[in-house]
Scaffold this motif. Structure first.
Motif, mmCIF file in Angstrom:
data_model
loop_
_atom_site.group_PDB
_atom_site.id
_atom_site.type_symbol
_atom_site.label_atom_id
_atom_site.label_comp_id
_atom_site.label_asym_id
_atom_site.label_seq_id
_atom_site.Cartn_x
_atom_site.Cartn_y
_atom_site.Cartn_z
ATOM 1 N N GLY A 19 -46.726 -88.294 10.144
ATOM 2 C CA GLY A 19 -46.132 -87.050 10.619
ATOM 3 C C GLY A 19 -44.822 -86.756 9.936
ATOM 4 N N MET A 20 -44.532 -85.478 9.748
ATOM 5 C CA MET A 20 -43.280 -85.081 9.104
ATOM 6 C C MET A 20 -42.653 -83.876 9.792
ATOM 7 N N THR A 21 -41.332 -83.880 9.837
ATOM 8 C CA THR A 21 -40.591 -82.732 10.360
ATOM 9 C C THR A 21 -40.733 -81.571 9.396
ATOM 10 N N CYS A 22 -40.983 -80.399 9.948
ATOM 11 C CA CYS A 22 -41.321 -79.255 9.103
ATOM 12 C C CYS A 22 -40.773 -77.960 9.715
ATOM 13 N N SER A 23 -39.986 -77.248 8.926
ATOM 14 C CA SER A 23 -39.540 -75.923 9.379
ATOM 15 C C SER A 23 -40.199 -74.811 8.559
ATOM 16 N N PRO A 81 -46.883 -88.680 2.194
ATOM 17 C CA PRO A 81 -48.030 -89.399 2.745
ATOM 18 C C PRO A 81 -48.669 -88.652 3.907
ATOM 19 N N THR A 82 -47.863 -87.845 4.607
ATOM 20 C CA THR A 82 -48.432 -87.033 5.694
ATOM 21 C C THR A 82 -49.370 -85.980 5.117
ATOM 22 N N LEU A 83 -48.944 -85.346 4.015
ATOM 23 C CA LEU A 83 -49.818 -84.362 3.351
ATOM 24 C C LEU A 83 -51.127 -85.024 2.911
ATOM 25 N N LEU A 94 -34.056 -75.471 17.487
ATOM 26 C CA LEU A 94 -33.844 -74.557 16.361
ATOM 27 C C LEU A 94 -33.164 -75.291 15.203
ATOM 28 N N TYR A 95 -33.344 -74.757 13.993
ATOM 29 C CA TYR A 95 -32.641 -75.312 12.822
ATOM 30 C C TYR A 95 -32.199 -74.150 11.940
ATOM 31 N N GLY A 96 -30.908 -74.142 11.610
ATOM 32 C CA GLY A 96 -30.362 -73.102 10.741
ATOM 33 C C GLY A 96 -28.943 -73.470 10.367
HETATM 34 C C1 LIG Z 1 -35.120 -79.549 9.986
HETATM 35 C C2 LIG Z 1 -35.957 -80.095 8.850
HETATM 36 C C3 LIG Z 1 -36.995 -79.338 8.357
HETATM 37 C C4 LIG Z 1 -37.787 -79.806 7.288
HETATM 38 N N1 LIG Z 1 -38.802 -79.023 6.845
HETATM 39 C C5 LIG Z 1 -39.579 -79.463 5.832
HETATM 40 C C6 LIG Z 1 -40.658 -78.662 5.369
HETATM 41 O O1 LIG Z 1 -40.922 -77.585 5.886
HETATM 42 N N2 LIG Z 1 -41.415 -79.145 4.348
HETATM 43 C C7 LIG Z 1 -41.144 -80.356 3.748
HETATM 44 O O2 LIG Z 1 -41.865 -80.730 2.802
HETATM 45 N N3 LIG Z 1 -40.139 -81.137 4.177
HETATM 46 C C8 LIG Z 1 -39.350 -80.724 5.214
HETATM 47 N N4 LIG Z 1 -38.339 -81.512 5.662
HETATM 48 C C9 LIG Z 1 -38.139 -82.835 5.059
HETATM 49 C C10 LIG Z 1 -39.203 -83.843 5.569
HETATM 50 O O3 LIG Z 1 -39.196 -83.910 6.984
HETATM 51 C C11 LIG Z 1 -38.947 -85.262 4.997
HETATM 52 O O4 LIG Z 1 -39.044 -85.215 3.584
HETATM 53 C C12 LIG Z 1 -39.912 -86.300 5.570
HETATM 54 O O5 LIG Z 1 -39.551 -87.586 5.134
HETATM 55 C C13 LIG Z 1 -41.331 -86.042 5.140
HETATM 56 O O6 LIG Z 1 -42.196 -87.010 5.734
HETATM 57 P P1 LIG Z 1 -43.231 -87.796 4.819
HETATM 58 O O7 LIG Z 1 -42.450 -88.994 4.308
HETATM 59 O O8 LIG Z 1 -44.352 -88.192 5.713
HETATM 60 O O9 LIG Z 1 -43.626 -86.876 3.746
HETATM 61 C C14 LIG Z 1 -37.518 -81.064 6.714
HETATM 62 C C15 LIG Z 1 -36.468 -81.839 7.225
HETATM 63 C C16 LIG Z 1 -35.693 -81.350 8.280
HETATM 64 C C17 LIG Z 1 -34.554 -82.201 8.820
#
Ligand SMILES: Cc1cc2nc3c(=O)[nH]c(=O)nc-3n(C[C@H](O)[C@H](O)[C@H](O)COP(=O)(O)O)c2cc1C
Length: 167
Positions: free
Chosen positions: A39-43, A64-66, A156-158
């Motif tokens: 899982g990954m954080t995504c905005s 790795p999540t992708l 929220l994030y901004g």
């Molecule tokens: C608030 C926030 C939003 C994020 N949004 C994205 C996003 O939309 N796409 C992305 O590729 N990484 C985004 N990231 C960075 C990923 O969360 C980070 O690279 C994470 O390690 C990815 O997980 P993975 O190691 O499983 O790929 C964001 C980070 C934060 C703090």
């Protein structure tokens, strides 16, 4: 208000520009071939169309999540509430044991883990299209099911910081 004019478009300018467009915060989850959760954080999440209900998430190509999302063909989008900030930071950290520190469930038919303590709603999706753009991958998902977990305020994030919806 001061008038500031910028006529460049460096990566830094672009990041600053987009930091002025606040968003909610999601954690995109999936399972790999061995059933391990990722899982990954995504905005970078947006609505594409209502019929068929489709959303778009932008994920870094090396993630790795992708990889788990593309192998399984499905994922879950967990919309975080204000108390989920620590989990948002954890799932942005690259920590390989991120799921050990959070409570998750895998209901029958889920596209990926549901973060039941940190999310206020979850959408289970099937991958419908993939579009590469630079170092990112635009993943389109058809929403199969929506689970509402609580009416808590969204995280929220901004402006490069987390925030909460004003009361
Ligand atoms: C608030 C926030 C939003 C994020 N949004 C994205 C996003 O939309 N796409 C992305 O590729 N990484 C985004 N990231 C960075 C990923 O969360 C980070 O690279 C994470 O390690 C990815 O997980 P993975 O190691 O499983 O790929 C964001 C980070 C934060 C703090």
């Amino acid at each position: 208000m001061n008038h500031v004019e910028l006529v460049t478009s460096t990566p830094s300018d672009f990041r600053t520009f987009m930091s002025g467009f606040p968003s909610g915060v999601a954690i995109v989850t999936s399972l790999d071939d061995a059933g391990r959760p990722w899982g990954m954080t995504c905005s970078a999440l947006c609505s594409v169309t209502v019929e068929p209900p489709t959303l778009l998430v932008g994920m870094r190509a090396e993630s790795p999540t992708l990889k788990a999302v593309l192998r399984s063909g499905q994922f879950a989008v967990n919309l975080l509430h204000a108390e989920g900030r620590g989990t948002a930071e954890l799932f942005a950290s690259g920590d390989p044991d991120r799921f050990d520190a959070t409570t998750w469930r895998l209901p029958p038919g889920a596209g990926g883990p549901h973060l039941v303590h940190d999310a206020h709603a979850v959408a289970d999706c099937r991958v419908s299209q993939l579009v590469p753009v630079g170092g990112q991958r635009m993943v389109f998902g058809e929403v199969i099911r929506i689970t509402e977990l609580s009416d808590a305020s969204p995280l929220l994030y901004g402006r490069r910081q987390f925030s909460t919806w004003p009361a």
